[in-house]
Design an enzyme around this catalytic site. Structure first.
Site, PDB file in Angstrom:
ATOM      1  N   ALA A 270       0.848  -1.188   0.000  1.00  0.00           N
ATOM      2  CA  ALA A 270       0.000   0.000   0.000  1.00  0.00           C
ATOM      3  C   ALA A 270       0.886   1.242   0.000  1.00  0.00           C
ATOM      4  O   ALA A 270       2.092   1.176   0.276  1.00  0.00           O
ATOM      5  CB  ALA A 270      -0.917   0.008   1.224  1.00  0.00           C
ATOM      6  N   LYS A 271       0.276   2.379  -0.293  1.00  0.00           N
ATOM      7  CA  LYS A 271       1.027   3.641  -0.371  1.00  0.00           C
ATOM      8  C   LYS A 271       1.733   3.938   0.956  1.00  0.00           C
ATOM      9  O   LYS A 271       2.826   4.535   0.969  1.00  0.00           O
ATOM     10  CB  LYS A 271       0.053   4.767  -0.734  1.00  0.00           C
ATOM     11  CG  LYS A 271       0.713   6.123  -0.965  1.00  0.00           C
ATOM     12  CD  LYS A 271       1.433   6.168  -2.298  1.00  0.00           C
ATOM     13  CE  LYS A 271       2.139   7.508  -2.492  1.00  0.00           C
ATOM     14  NZ  LYS A 271       1.217   8.642  -2.556  1.00  0.00           N
ATOM     15  N   ARG A 272       1.152   3.505   2.058  1.00  0.00           N
ATOM     16  CA  ARG A 272       1.759   3.792   3.358  1.00  0.00           C
ATOM     17  C   ARG A 272       3.082   3.058   3.569  1.00  0.00           C
ATOM     18  O   ARG A 272       3.813   3.332   4.527  1.00  0.00           O
ATOM     19  CB  ARG A 272       0.789   3.429   4.487  1.00  0.00           C
ATOM     20  CG  ARG A 272       0.420   1.961   4.525  1.00  0.00           C
ATOM     21  CD  ARG A 272      -0.544   1.648   5.665  1.00  0.00           C
ATOM     22  NE  ARG A 272      -1.015   0.278   5.609  1.00  0.00           N
ATOM     23  CZ  ARG A 272      -2.064  -0.142   4.917  1.00  0.00           C
ATOM     24  NH1 ARG A 272      -2.761   0.734   4.211  1.00  0.00           N
ATOM     25  NH2 ARG A 272      -2.428  -1.406   4.905  1.00  0.00           N
ATOM     26  N   ASP A 273       3.400   2.122   2.673  1.00  0.00           N
ATOM     27  CA  ASP A 273       4.643   1.362   2.808  1.00  0.00           C
ATOM     28  C   ASP A 273       5.850   2.119   2.274  1.00  0.00           C
ATOM     29  O   ASP A 273       6.955   1.571   2.228  1.00  0.00           O
ATOM     30  CB  ASP A 273       4.519   0.012   2.095  1.00  0.00           C
ATOM     31  CG  ASP A 273       3.569  -0.926   2.812  1.00  0.00           C
ATOM     32  OD1 ASP A 273       3.687  -1.041   4.053  1.00  0.00           O
ATOM     33  OD2 ASP A 273       2.704  -1.534   2.154  1.00  0.00           O
TER      34      ASP A 273
END
Length: 305
Positions: free
Chosen positions: A235-238
């Site tokens: 995910a983008k949060r990674d």
């Protein structure tokens, strides 16, 4: 109509490495079998301003091309309404007034997965429906005659999955994904669906619905996801997982494609990969992406410098 495969992103944000890997695989599956390759934007629910343009640009940047115009689900409401009308006329739908919490808290059938609809509103009398309709808008659910359905998947083989009375149209009037995707694929002549294996469990519902509507069930190939080091879907949060973020640290779109292709055991050039593409040789495990090192998180992987 010539057979086709497709990639169908939701324009909720930028595509990350996992999305791009699935797009490349869908392109390879389609092109290697002489199919058209179509692009459909699934924008019924989660569209973010400008996201579609960025997604199309990123697909082009890694070398993906497609046939014909881009199709958007928000332009296809009449097709969905007609499919629901046909199911209504056949007595295969009913109104549902349940909230998500009520569904979660209700006892489910034995062996049914978490969140499967327990049929609460299926047996309401006309009087009970009228009473509930006065205080809450209704969703439309399928009145399923089966509890399981089998699909054939090129990578997973025969897969038996749960079929419940799933939603066809939400109580806000928006067509549900499971109906829209079935109608879209059939109308576009898509007979090959390549997508992430997190969607494998939805295939039996969709295949069953297609059978009720008299539509062709596509050939499925659910491919492994890209995950982080905790095993969760990327995910983008990674961190740096989109072309823009990776470009900001000096990794070009071509280099990102090279990493993706290496993870599949294929040459970095798409045309060269197409010449040797064999679905049977694809990895069957998730690909671990090490964002901190901007490298595939596999033993012996090469650090990007």
């Amino acid at each position: 109509m010539t057979a086709a495969g497709r990639f169908a992103p939701s324009p909720s944000g930028e595509l990350h490495v996992g999305n791009l890997r699935t797009a490349i695989l869908a392109w390879l599956f389609a092109r290697s079998t002489g199919r058209r390759f179509l692009l459909r934007v699934e924008d019924l629910d989660r569209a973010r301003a400008g996201a579609e343009e960025v997604q199309l640009r990123d697909l082009e940047a890694i070398g993906i091309d497609w046939d014909g115009a881009v199709v958007r689900q928000t332009e296809r409401a009449q097709l969905y309404a007609e499919a629901i009308r046909r199911l209504d006329d056949a007595g295969l739908t009913y109104e549902c007034f349940c909230t998500r919490r009520e569904i979660q808290d209700a006892p489910s059938a034995p062996h049914a997965p978490q969140g499967a609809y327990p049929g609460t509103c299926r047996r309401l009398t006309p009087e009970e429906r009228a009473l509930r309709r006065a205080s809450r808008p209704a969703a439309t659910r399928l009145r399923a005659a089966v509890s399981e359905w089998t699909v054939e998947d090129e990578l997973h083989g025969r897969y038996l999955g749960t079929v419940d009375d799933f939603v066809l149209r939400r109580n806000d009037g928006v067509t549900a994904y499971n109906l829209a995707v079935v109608v879209d694929d059939a109308e576009q002549g898509i007979d090959q669906v390549v997508r992430g294996d997190d969607l494998l469990s939805s295939a039996p519902r969709q295949a069953y619905l297609a059978s009720l509507l008299g539509l062709q069930v596509p050939q499925y190939a659910h491919v492994p996801l890209v995950v982080n080091h905790d095993g969760a879907r990327l995910a983008k949060r990674d961190g740096a997982v989109t072309l823009a973020d990776l470009g900001a640290v000096g990794i070009s779109a071509e280099e990102v494609r090279g990493l993706i292709m290496a993870s599949l055991g294929l040459p970095g050039d798409l045309k060269e990969a197409l010449a040797v593409f064999d679905p049977a040789a694809l990895p069957r495990e998730p690909w671990v992406w090490d964002t901190a090192l901007a490298m595939p998180g596999v033993a012996g992987g090469n650090r990007l410098n």
